[in-house]
Design an enzyme around this catalytic site. Structure first.
Site, PDB file in Angstrom:
ATOM      1  N   LYS A  38      27.755  43.677  -3.087  1.00  0.00           N
ATOM      2  CA  LYS A  38      26.314  43.482  -3.279  1.00  0.00           C
ATOM      3  C   LYS A  38      26.084  42.027  -3.641  1.00  0.00           C
ATOM      4  CE  LYS A  38      22.590  46.181  -3.388  1.00  0.00           C
ATOM      5  NZ  LYS A  38      22.389  47.498  -2.793  1.00  0.00           N
TER       6      LYS A  38
HETATM    7  P1  NAD Z   1      11.391  46.915  -1.315  1.00  0.00           P
HETATM    8  O1  NAD Z   1      11.409  45.504  -1.710  1.00  0.00           O
HETATM    9  O2  NAD Z   1      11.071  47.267   0.092  1.00  0.00           O
HETATM   10  O3  NAD Z   1      10.380  47.750  -2.258  1.00  0.00           O
HETATM   11  C1  NAD Z   1      10.419  47.716  -3.645  1.00  0.00           C
HETATM   12  C2  NAD Z   1       9.146  48.374  -4.146  1.00  0.00           C
HETATM   13  O4  NAD Z   1       9.209  48.482  -5.570  1.00  0.00           O
HETATM   14  C3  NAD Z   1       7.882  47.561  -3.838  1.00  0.00           C
HETATM   15  O5  NAD Z   1       6.834  48.467  -3.525  1.00  0.00           O
HETATM   16  C4  NAD Z   1       7.592  46.860  -5.159  1.00  0.00           C
HETATM   17  O6  NAD Z   1       6.235  46.498  -5.302  1.00  0.00           O
HETATM   18  C5  NAD Z   1       7.985  47.970  -6.107  1.00  0.00           C
HETATM   19  N1  NAD Z   1       8.211  47.557  -7.489  1.00  0.00           N
HETATM   20  C6  NAD Z   1       8.891  46.490  -7.958  1.00  0.00           C
HETATM   21  N2  NAD Z   1       8.857  46.475  -9.297  1.00  0.00           N
HETATM   22  C7  NAD Z   1       8.121  47.550  -9.679  1.00  0.00           C
HETATM   23  C8  NAD Z   1       7.726  48.084 -10.936  1.00  0.00           C
HETATM   24  N3  NAD Z   1       8.056  47.498 -12.064  1.00  0.00           N
HETATM   25  N4  NAD Z   1       6.978  49.231 -10.931  1.00  0.00           N
HETATM   26  C9  NAD Z   1       6.638  49.838  -9.791  1.00  0.00           C
HETATM   27  N5  NAD Z   1       6.995  49.388  -8.578  1.00  0.00           N
HETATM   28  C10 NAD Z   1       7.730  48.258  -8.527  1.00  0.00           C
HETATM   29  O7  NAD Z   1      12.830  47.496  -1.736  1.00  0.00           O
HETATM   30  P2  NAD Z   1      13.558  48.794  -1.168  1.00  0.00           P
HETATM   31  O8  NAD Z   1      14.449  48.372  -0.074  1.00  0.00           O
HETATM   32  O9  NAD Z   1      12.562  49.873  -0.964  1.00  0.00           O
HETATM   33  O10 NAD Z   1      14.503  49.164  -2.403  1.00  0.00           O
HETATM   34  C11 NAD Z   1      14.058  49.954  -3.500  1.00  0.00           C
HETATM   35  C12 NAD Z   1      15.263  50.491  -4.258  1.00  0.00           C
HETATM   36  O11 NAD Z   1      16.060  51.267  -3.359  1.00  0.00           O
HETATM   37  C13 NAD Z   1      16.183  49.423  -4.818  1.00  0.00           C
HETATM   38  O12 NAD Z   1      16.706  49.895  -6.040  1.00  0.00           O
HETATM   39  C14 NAD Z   1      17.299  49.345  -3.791  1.00  0.00           C
HETATM   40  O13 NAD Z   1      18.516  48.868  -4.339  1.00  0.00           O
HETATM   41  C15 NAD Z   1      17.399  50.797  -3.384  1.00  0.00           C
HETATM   42  N6  NAD Z   1      18.007  51.000  -2.072  1.00  0.00           N
HETATM   43  C16 NAD Z   1      17.483  50.422  -0.947  1.00  0.00           C
HETATM   44  C17 NAD Z   1      18.072  50.669   0.285  1.00  0.00           C
HETATM   45  C18 NAD Z   1      17.498  50.136   1.560  1.00  0.00           C
HETATM   46  O14 NAD Z   1      17.969  50.530   2.628  1.00  0.00           O
HETATM   47  N7  NAD Z   1      16.480  49.304   1.539  1.00  0.00           N
HETATM   48  C19 NAD Z   1      19.243  51.451   0.351  1.00  0.00           C
HETATM   49  C20 NAD Z   1      19.744  52.033  -0.806  1.00  0.00           C
HETATM   50  C21 NAD Z   1      19.116  51.793  -2.013  1.00  0.00           C
END
Ligand code: NAD
Length: 409
Positions: free
Chosen positions: A102
Site C-alpha cells: 500500500k
Molecule cells: P473515494 O475517494 O472514492 O471516496 C471516499 C469517500 O469518503 C468520499 O465520498 C469522501 O467525501 C468520503 N469521506 C472522507 N472523509 C469522510 C468523513 N470524515 N466522513 C464521511 N465521509 C468522508 O475512496 P474509495 O475508493 O471509495 O475508498 C473508500 C474506502 O474503501 C477506503 O477506506 C479504501 O481504502 C477502501 N477500499 C477501496 C477500494 C477501491 O477499490 N477503491 C478497495 C478496497 C477498499
C-alpha cells in the site's frame, strides 16, 4: 494505538488462537520493504510543491505485492504499513496469487489542479519505478485516486520499462482497464451484505442501510443494495450527512455526486451531523470512507445490528471488543472489501494474456469468489465460536504462513 498497531493487534489475537510460535509471528507481521520518496514538482503558480510519497511492501510470499495508492493529508508510513499488511491477508483470504502493499502521497488533491496531480503522479513513478512492476508490485486506486491516476502511472512506467499494462490495475476501460473494476469493491460489499443477512436470517428487502462515505465504494455499494430492494436511509461524504427514514433515491444521489456536488445537495432528506449518522438505528452500517471511525468513545452508542467494513481499518480494537460484547456482528474489511482486489486480479490476468472478459463474466467470477470466501469465514467462525475477524485472519495467516515456510526463511 496507531493504525499499524491496531492491525497487528488483530493479527496477534488470531496467531495466538493458532498457537503460532513468537518467531513465526514476528516474521509474518513485519513489512518486507518500506520506501519513502520526495516528490517535488513545479506548481501551476511557479512555486515548488514538496510532497512525500510512500510505498510499503508487506509480503510477497504468495505473489507480487499488490495494493492501492491513496492521495490524502493523513498518508504516512504508519498507515501504509497497516494497509499493506491488510492487503497481504485480504489477497490470501480470497485466494488470489498476490501479496500485500500500500502507499500514497501525503497531499490534499482538493487543493491541487489536474495538471499538478498529474505531475505529482508522474514524479512519484519516476522515484519508485524500480520497486514496482507487473510481476513485482502492482498499485491500484484508493482514496482520491481513480482510473485517471492509473493511466498516468501506466504511461510513465511504460516510458521507462516498455509497454506494461499490467503494472497497475483500475485503469480506464480504453486503456487496458477491465469491465466491472470500477464497481467491483461496492458490488463485493453488497454480495457480502447478502451473505451475512442470509446467515443471520434477514432479508435485504426488509433491512435499513446506513453508509458513511459516498465515493467509489460507498456509491456502488448503495447502488447494488438499493437495486436488490434494500432501503438506504442515510449517507455521508466529507462535506455532510443526510437522512430519510423512508429511504433515499440512490440513482438521484449518484447523479448529483457525478456532477461534482456533495450528498448534502440532495433535497428529499434531513441534514444530520457525521456523528449522528454513525449512531442511527439500522440493520447494516457500512463505513466506506477512511479508517479509525469506531473507537472506544463511540462504540457504545452504535445502534446497528451488523457492521460491514467496506473501508479499510474502520474499527479500532477497543471498539471491536465492545461490539463483540454487545453482539454487534462485524464483517471484517479483509473480507468485506476484497471485491476490488479480486477484480484487479481479473484485470491483471487479462492484461498479461492480452485478452478481454465481458461484464457478465467478471460479475459471475467476482460474486463466486466473494460468496465462497464469506462462507468459509462464516463456517470457521461458527464452528469454533470465534469472531468473523479472527476467523478471516486465521484462514489468511494459514495460507501465507504455509507459503512463507515452504519457500524457506
Ligand atoms: P473515494 O475517494 O472514492 O471516496 C471516499 C469517500 O469518503 C468520499 O465520498 C469522501 O467525501 C468520503 N469521506 C472522507 N472523509 C469522510 C468523513 N470524515 N466522513 C464521511 N465521509 C468522508 O475512496 P474509495 O475508493 O471509495 O475508498 C473508500 C474506502 O474503501 C477506503 O477506506 C479504501 O481504502 C477502501 N477500499 C477501496 C477500494 C477501491 O477499490 N477503491 C478497495 C478496497 C477498499
Amino acid at each position: 494505538m496507531n493504525a499499524f498497531e491496531a492491525t497487528n493487534h488483530y493479527l496477534r489475537n488470531s496467531m495466538e488462537v493458532m498457537e503460532l510460535e513468537e518467531r513465526v509471528q514476528k516474521l509474518l507481521l513485519q513489512p518486507d520493504r518500506q520506501v519513502t520518496v520526495e516528490v517535488a514538482v513545479e506548481l501551476d503558480n511557479g512555486n515548488i510543491g514538496n510532497y512525500v510519497g510512500f510505498r510499503s511492501q508487506h509480503s510477497n510470499a504468495r505473489g507480487p505485492y499488490k495494493g492501492g495508492l491513496r492521495y490524502h493529508p493523513s498518508v504516512d508510513m504508519n498507515h501504509a504499513n497497516s494497509l499493506a499488511s491488510l492487503m497481504t491477508w485480504k489477497t490470501a483470504l480470497v485466494d488470489i496469487p498476490y501479496g500485500g502493499a500500500k502507499g500514497g502521497i501525503n497531499c490534499d488533491p482538493q487543493k491541487l489542479s489536474e495538471t499538478e496531480v498529474e505531475r505529482i503522479t508522474r514524479k512519484f513513478v519516476d522515484n519508485i519505478h524500480d520497486v514496482i512492476g507487473p510481476t513485482v508490485d502492482i498499485p491500484a486506486p484508493d482514496v482520491n485516486t481513480s482510473a485517471r491516476e492509473m493511466a498516468w502511472i501506466m504511461s510513465q512506467y511504460s516510458k521507462l520499462h516498455g509497454f506494461s499494462p499490467g503494472v497497475v490495475t483500475g485503469k480506464p476501460l480504453d486503456l487496458f482497464g477491465a469491465q466491472g473494476r470500477e464497481e467491483a469493491t461496492g458490488r463485493g460489499v453488497w454480495v457480502i451484505c447478502e451473505e451475512v443477512l442470509k446467515a443471520t436470517k434477514r432479508e435485504t428487502g426488509n433491512c435499513r442501510f446506513v453508509i458513511q462515505g459516498f465515493g467509489n465504494v460507498g456509491s456502488y455499494a448503495a447502488k447494488f443494495i438499493s437495486e436488490a430492494g434494500g432501503k438506504v436511509i442515510a449517507v455521508s461524504d466529507v462535506n455532510g450527512a443526510i437522512f430519510n427514514g423512508n429511504g433515499l433515491d440512490v440513482p438521484t444521489l449518484i447523479s448529483l455526486v457525478k456532477q461534482g456536488q456533495s450528498v448534502s445537495g440532495y433535497k428529499e432528506a434531513d441534514s444530520i451531523s457525521h456523528d449522528e449518522l454513525l449512531r442511527l438505528e439500522c440493520d447494516v452500517l457500512i463505513p466506506a470512507a477512511l479508517g479509525e471511525v469506531f473507537v472506544k468513545d463511540n462504540a457504545d452508542e452504535i445502534q446497528a445490528k451488523i457492521i460491514v467494513e467496506a473501508a479499510n481499518g474502520p474499527t479500532m480494537p477497543e471498539a471491536d471488543e465492545i461490539f463483540n460484547q454487545r453482539d454487534i456482528l462485524v464483517v471484517p474489511d479483509i473480507l468485506a472489501n476484497a471485491g476490488g482486489v479480486t477484480c484487479s486480479y481479473f484485470e491483471w490476468v487479462q492484461n498479461m494474456q492480452y485478452f478481454k472478459w465481458d461484464l457478465s463474466k467478471t460479475r459471475k467470477e467476482l460474486d463466486k469468489v466473494m460468496r465462497e470466501s464469506s462462507r468459509t469465514v462464516f463456517n470457521l467462525a461458527s464452528s469454533h465460536d470465534i469472531s468473523l475477524r479472527t476467523a478471516a485472519f486465521i484462514i489468511a495467516i494459514g495460507r501465507v504462513g504455509k507459503a512463507r515456510v515452504l519457500q524457506g526463511i
